[in-house]
Design an enzyme around this catalytic site. Sequence first.
Site, PDB file in Angstrom:
ATOM      1  N   GLY A  46     -18.826  30.959  20.811  1.00 40.87           N
ATOM      2  CA  GLY A  46     -19.157  30.498  19.457  1.00 40.87           C
ATOM      3  C   GLY A  46     -20.629  30.749  19.254  1.00 40.87           C
ATOM      4  CD  GLU A  47     -24.982  31.449  17.227  1.00 39.74           C
ATOM      5  OE1 GLU A  47     -24.362  32.525  17.072  1.00 39.74           O
ATOM      6  OE2 GLU A  47     -26.024  31.367  17.903  1.00 39.74           O
ATOM      7  CB  SER A  48     -25.246  28.689  22.439  1.00 46.20           C
ATOM      8  OG  SER A  48     -26.166  29.706  22.093  1.00 46.20           O
ATOM      9  CB  CYS A  78     -19.187  34.140  25.079  1.00 45.64           C
ATOM     10  SG  CYS A  78     -20.100  35.401  24.187  1.00 45.64           S
ATOM     11  CB  ILE A 130     -17.667  38.596  20.559  1.00 49.29           C
ATOM     12  CG1 ILE A 130     -16.259  39.161  20.745  1.00 49.29           C
ATOM     13  CG2 ILE A 130     -17.998  38.392  19.081  1.00 49.29           C
ATOM     14  CD1 ILE A 130     -15.143  38.199  20.367  1.00 49.29           C
ATOM     15  CG  HIS A 166     -14.700  36.027  24.321  1.00 50.89           C
ATOM     16  ND1 HIS A 166     -14.867  34.685  24.046  1.00 50.89           N
ATOM     17  CD2 HIS A 166     -15.816  36.644  23.889  1.00 50.89           C
ATOM     18  CE1 HIS A 166     -16.033  34.493  23.462  1.00 50.89           C
ATOM     19  NE2 HIS A 166     -16.633  35.672  23.351  1.00 50.89           N
ATOM     20  CD  GLU A 168     -11.887  33.123  25.336  1.00 51.56           C
ATOM     21  OE1 GLU A 168     -12.103  33.536  26.485  1.00 51.56           O
ATOM     22  OE2 GLU A 168     -12.731  33.139  24.420  1.00 51.56           O
TER      23      GLU A 168
HETATM   24  N1  GLN Z   1     -24.282  35.070  20.437  1.00 51.82           N
HETATM   25  C1  GLN Z   1     -23.691  33.789  20.633  1.00 51.82           C
HETATM   26  C2  GLN Z   1     -24.737  32.746  21.033  1.00 51.82           C
HETATM   27  O1  GLN Z   1     -25.843  33.057  21.176  1.00 51.82           O
HETATM   28  C3  GLN Z   1     -22.582  33.860  21.662  1.00 51.82           C
HETATM   29  C4  GLN Z   1     -21.432  34.706  21.159  1.00 51.82           C
HETATM   30  C5  GLN Z   1     -20.072  34.273  21.650  1.00 51.82           C
HETATM   31  O2  GLN Z   1     -19.893  33.187  22.174  1.00 51.82           O
HETATM   32  N2  GLN Z   1     -19.082  35.112  21.413  1.00 51.82           N
HETATM   33  O3  GLN Z   1     -24.434  31.621  21.205  1.00 51.82           O
END
Ligand code: GLN
Length: 192
Positions: A46-48, A78, A130, A166, A168
């Site tokens: 996701g987006e950390s 990720c 991703i 990923h 999953e």
């Molecule tokens: N670029 C995202 C981040 O910095 C990570 C991308 C992902 O989890 N697919 O959190």
Amino acid sequence: MKTGVLALQGSFFDHVKSLELIDKEYQLIKSVSDLDNIDSLILPGGESTTMMKIQKNDDLFESIKIKINEGMPTLGTCAGLILLANDVIDGQSSISCLNTVVERNAYGRQNESFEGLVDFNGNKEMYCFIRAPKIISYAQTVTPIALIDEEVVGIHENNIVGLSFHPELSNDIIYLEWLKNFLKDGLNVRSL
Ligand code: GLN
């Protein structure tokens, strides 16, 4: 007991699907009180930075860190790997319990996301990257468990596994078998 899946933001539902496929009960983790009845943990992509902001007032990451340090099998994919890493280039460390330096977005922008043949758990499989973080370095206590060409894209330290890709999204049989064993037996996860 259930596997907790951090569900603040991101692709947590894909991990839920993996858990359904291995008949493991799950608990979505949105606040500290959700951590009570879990025996293992998954931190999704996701987006950390967004996840860090959402949990701030609840101190959720502090409580998660205690569970991980107690030995709970924990998988981060990720953004999940970014949350686990002790050191984050172009970002910020948060849970900070995995002895590695990762660089956020180091493979490029969203449209440079790619699929690659990853050697993971002794098996070669196509997996998605991703806007993935790169594993820049890691301590001697860390074992590489996934490679793309010569590059390390997955690591294991004690009860913790961090993957920059990923699995999953593929849910191949070998990954699911590995996941089942890992969640049951995180301290003894197989390495390459
Ligand atoms: N670029 C995202 C981040 O910095 C990570 C991308 C992902 O989890 N697919 O959190």
